[in-house]
Design a protein around this motif. Structure first.
Motif, mmCIF file in Angstrom:
data_model
loop_
_atom_site.group_PDB
_atom_site.id
_atom_site.type_symbol
_atom_site.label_atom_id
_atom_site.label_comp_id
_atom_site.label_asym_id
_atom_site.label_seq_id
_atom_site.Cartn_x
_atom_site.Cartn_y
_atom_site.Cartn_z
ATOM 1 N N ARG A 170 -6.473 -16.973 -25.253
ATOM 2 C CA ARG A 170 -7.721 -16.851 -26.013
ATOM 3 C C ARG A 170 -8.882 -16.430 -25.119
ATOM 4 N N VAL A 171 -8.861 -16.878 -23.858
ATOM 5 C CA VAL A 171 -9.894 -16.442 -22.915
ATOM 6 C C VAL A 171 -9.777 -14.933 -22.690
ATOM 7 N N GLU A 172 -8.552 -14.448 -22.545
ATOM 8 C CA GLU A 172 -8.341 -13.008 -22.361
ATOM 9 C C GLU A 172 -8.765 -12.220 -23.596
ATOM 10 N N ALA A 173 -8.404 -12.747 -24.785
ATOM 11 C CA ALA A 173 -8.740 -12.041 -26.025
ATOM 12 C C ALA A 173 -10.262 -11.936 -26.178
ATOM 13 N N PHE A 174 -10.964 -13.039 -25.903
ATOM 14 C CA PHE A 174 -12.415 -13.050 -26.020
ATOM 15 C C PHE A 174 -13.030 -12.089 -24.999
ATOM 16 N N SER A 175 -12.542 -12.130 -23.753
ATOM 17 C CA SER A 175 -13.044 -11.241 -22.705
ATOM 18 C C SER A 175 -12.786 -9.785 -23.072
ATOM 19 N N ASP A 176 -11.569 -9.486 -23.551
ATOM 20 C CA ASP A 176 -11.240 -8.123 -23.971
ATOM 21 C C ASP A 176 -12.208 -7.637 -25.037
ATOM 22 N N GLY A 177 -12.505 -8.540 -25.989
ATOM 23 C CA GLY A 177 -13.445 -8.191 -27.046
ATOM 24 C C GLY A 177 -14.805 -7.834 -26.471
ATOM 25 N N VAL A 178 -15.305 -8.670 -25.564
ATOM 26 C CA VAL A 178 -16.621 -8.433 -24.962
ATOM 27 C C VAL A 178 -16.621 -7.109 -24.183
ATOM 28 N N PHE A 179 -15.584 -6.874 -23.377
ATOM 29 C CA PHE A 179 -15.479 -5.614 -22.638
ATOM 30 C C PHE A 179 -15.471 -4.415 -23.598
ATOM 31 N N ALA A 180 -14.637 -4.508 -24.636
ATOM 32 C CA ALA A 180 -14.481 -3.394 -25.575
ATOM 33 C C ALA A 180 -15.805 -3.075 -26.265
ATOM 34 N N ILE A 181 -16.557 -4.117 -26.628
ATOM 35 C CA ILE A 181 -17.816 -3.875 -27.339
ATOM 36 C C ILE A 181 -18.867 -3.320 -26.385
ATOM 37 N N ALA A 182 -18.995 -3.935 -25.205
ATOM 38 C CA ALA A 182 -20.000 -3.465 -24.244
ATOM 39 C C ALA A 182 -19.782 -1.994 -23.916
ATOM 40 N N ILE A 183 -18.510 -1.601 -23.738
ATOM 41 C CA ILE A 183 -18.188 -0.214 -23.368
ATOM 42 C C ILE A 183 -18.473 0.751 -24.523
ATOM 43 N N THR A 184 -18.381 0.255 -25.753
ATOM 44 C CA THR A 184 -18.591 1.135 -26.910
ATOM 45 C C THR A 184 -20.063 1.212 -27.283
ATOM 46 N N LEU A 185 -20.825 0.157 -26.984
ATOM 47 C CA LEU A 185 -22.256 0.158 -27.326
ATOM 48 C C LEU A 185 -23.029 1.198 -26.515
ATOM 49 N N ILE A 244 -17.369 4.141 -16.748
ATOM 50 C CA ILE A 244 -16.446 3.956 -15.617
ATOM 51 C C ILE A 244 -16.634 2.557 -15.015
ATOM 52 N N THR A 245 -17.891 2.119 -14.891
ATOM 53 C CA THR A 245 -18.165 0.772 -14.367
ATOM 54 C C THR A 245 -17.433 -0.290 -15.172
ATOM 55 N N LEU A 246 -17.585 -0.233 -16.498
ATOM 56 C CA LEU A 246 -16.984 -1.262 -17.341
ATOM 57 C C LEU A 246 -15.466 -1.144 -17.381
ATOM 58 N N LEU A 247 -14.958 0.095 -17.307
ATOM 59 C CA LEU A 247 -13.503 0.273 -17.299
ATOM 60 C C LEU A 247 -12.903 -0.304 -16.015
ATOM 61 N N ILE A 248 -13.578 -0.057 -14.892
ATOM 62 C CA ILE A 248 -13.116 -0.620 -13.612
ATOM 63 C C ILE A 248 -13.142 -2.151 -13.674
ATOM 64 N N CYS A 249 -14.233 -2.693 -14.225
ATOM 65 C CA CYS A 249 -14.338 -4.148 -14.419
ATOM 66 C C CYS A 249 -13.164 -4.676 -15.210
ATOM 67 N N TRP A 250 -12.857 -4.002 -16.313
ATOM 68 C CA TRP A 250 -11.780 -4.464 -17.184
ATOM 69 C C TRP A 250 -10.440 -4.409 -16.466
ATOM 70 N N ILE A 251 -10.179 -3.305 -15.752
ATOM 71 C CA ILE A 251 -8.910 -3.168 -15.019
ATOM 72 C C ILE A 251 -8.785 -4.293 -13.989
ATOM 73 N N ASN A 252 -9.878 -4.598 -13.275
ATOM 74 C CA ASN A 252 -9.844 -5.662 -12.280
ATOM 75 C C ASN A 252 -9.657 -7.035 -12.928
#
Lengths: 220, 220, 220, 220
Positions: A15-30, A66-74
């Motif tokens: 659930r921590v991963e799912a929530f984090s993924d959601g936050v990453f996905a939204i920040a990158i799309t906004l 690219i910043t947020l994608l690198i963050c997500w990959i890490n």
């Protein structure tokens, strides 16, 4: 064995991963909203001219993405070895998410001020990078020290977490150089991008060097 | 046994959790849009001056983020013991999500009016907190009364749900004090943040005290 | 047996459900942006007066939220029995998501025009409801006819899908009445909300009546 | 056997899929913000007249939605056979997500300039399509060449990945024709939509033809 571990992971960290993924996905799309904003700026102008004049928006968009994608990959790699979570860990992860959700702001600053006040704009983006590095270091160090990670990969994880410690120092230097130059910090950030684009490969190389050094010392 | 329970949970509560996680993740990320808004406010101004002048936006952003993160952590803990869902429960959870999606509004109110009408702005944020506490209490009480939770942890869950009942009263008092002071409610809300930042630890301590009292009464 | 079915479901429908959940979660959270917009409308005004003057925004926000929550609950129930997906089904589900993502638009129309052109605003919202009912009917009918659902619950699913057929007619009537009255369609939509707030309970009652009628006919 | 494969997939590709799903879901839902924007454009106007005058916004919204839904369906099918991911693959997928998050921008361009500068607006949308086709081709080719896919379906996947290679050429032609005509590229893009709306069916037909040709050659 493999199966059991996987199950445990599903239960505790999913659930921590799912929530984090959601936050990453939204920040990158906004980020795109800032780009669309430029369209509404001067209504009378011609389309192509407007797009070309607002080139900073496109550059900022690409950098932010690219910043947020690198963050997500890490984040993805760091969590691969994490088996348990506790309240403190969720708050450290929450601090990372705080910086992640904040990222569209320095991106918008870049878009608006890259042409006008490039040094200040770059420095504000630099603060963001320092915070990301601190958060990443805190996540890995806490998980390592409190045995939240897979015991098997403990040795490797030590090398892995080192790269974020290095990143903090690297980012502080790049940030300070923003006040004297524009080109040097851009080069430094590009180097940072290249290394953290493949954190697994980067840390594996570091890990091998550490092991080799250790063995060399033993053999002496 | 453990495995079976986990499966049941996956099936019944996973989509409710996934949907809730999505709503939390988006609400927490939308907060940044209000921050970006300030950049477009007075186009002529210098970057740093503008950032410093809009300090309320940054304060509001941080408060909004911590509020929603605390909500998510508490939601996460509350759902850890829930095994089944029904239509009524989904509506109660829906009410919580209603308040969660609403939260960017009082955050924007804080950003805009913290400097001008601080008491009213704080009171509006206070209403939000009261609603969150009522929703959290309703979720836990309903799950407890209708046996949606793990029977094993029933005793502990009783102590857990108590903390949200207390939170309602605490929040009502803090809200009322908004009309006479600014400093006192801020202190009260800070205390609230500290306790609900770690709901598991908070309720465990409460649970132990309840058990001890019970045993003391028995021994008499 | 139960286990096997669950696995199948995970594999085939999980990504469609995850994507749909994401769309629902975002659409429901974006509604608040319209509410925040009202804050920036007349900068000089006092906070409470502004909030009270824009009561339509709060009413529209609540209606929009309940609409999308009801949609999600119904989507959740409809997918509970679906075991397989195919390309056509994904497009029918895509049509539902199209209407769902569109919903913030009629909600914004309500917020802006409820006080000025209430009938037109309500009628536009009514079109949205008709489209949702058509999409829900199409999803259930297609899943039923092409045997995408659990064969065990086929009989019950027939009753379940009927409620969306009825909903289409009900919505068309409510829409037409928007042009002659304001009160009657509001009452009709409220009835609709109550019934579709608990689609499982509603369709179960319908199912029992159908079974009873059948048996009565047999006994004759 | 089936079970084991499914597990592997869950472990390695699930977080990439979840993150991608999130990005798709948000990008597709953000499109509505552009639609709501038109409501605030000329405050004095009547509702229906305003909606009819901004027909380009509704057309652009529908095109943007269908584009992203087709992208998602194709992403879904491409990932069905992928069993492993590596860092390079995550960057290729990241490039696709970059184009996906960018899509609301050309959609907003369409909405704003379809009536005024239709050719330029269409050409900008065309660039988006070329980038999507390149990204889709890169994902499938990389997964095929580096054996990230299910070995069983290798033969079929070859036919599948071919359709994106064709799509690149098709899109380049459609883009070039934007400068001489409006009707022809619209027809070409409609054909594209029809074929990629059902990528599985499209590639299966292609696969059969390839197999038949092979057999015919053998028999000679």
């Amino acid at each position: 064995m493999e199966n059991r571990k996987n199950q445990t992971r599903t239960k505790e960290t999913s659930r921590v991963e799912a929530f984090s993924d959601g936050v990453f996905a939204i920040a990158i799309t906004l980020l795109v909203l800032e780009l669309i904003q430029t369209l509404h700026a001067q209504p009378g102008e011609r389309l192509l001219k407007k797009c070309l004049e607002h080139w900073e928006s496109f550059v900022a968009y690409t950098i932010g993405f690219i910043t947020l994608l690198i963050c997500w990959i890490n984040h993805h790699v760091a969590f691969e070895y994490i088996r348990k979570v506790n309240t403190t860990f969720m708050w450290i992860n929450g601090f990372l998410l705080f910086v992640v959700t904040l990222t569209p702001f320095p991106t918008a600053v870049l878009a608006e001020y890259l042409g006008k006040e490039s040094r200040t704009a770059l420095a504000i983006f630099g603060v963001n990078y320092i915070l990301i590095a601190i958060a990443a270091d805190a996540i890995c160090t806490y998980a390592y020290n409190h045995h939240l990670i897979d015991e098997e990969h403990r040795e490797y994880y030590y090398s892995y977490k080192l790269i974020y410690r290095y990143a903090i120092f690297f980012n502080v230097i790049a940030f300070l150089l923003c006040f004297v130059s524009i080109v040097i910090p851009i080069i430094l950030y590009s180097i940072l991008f290249v290394f953290f684009a493949a954190p697994k490969e980067f840390s594996s190389r570091l890990h091998k060097r550490r092991i080799n050094k250790k063995n060399a010392r033993k053999n002496k």
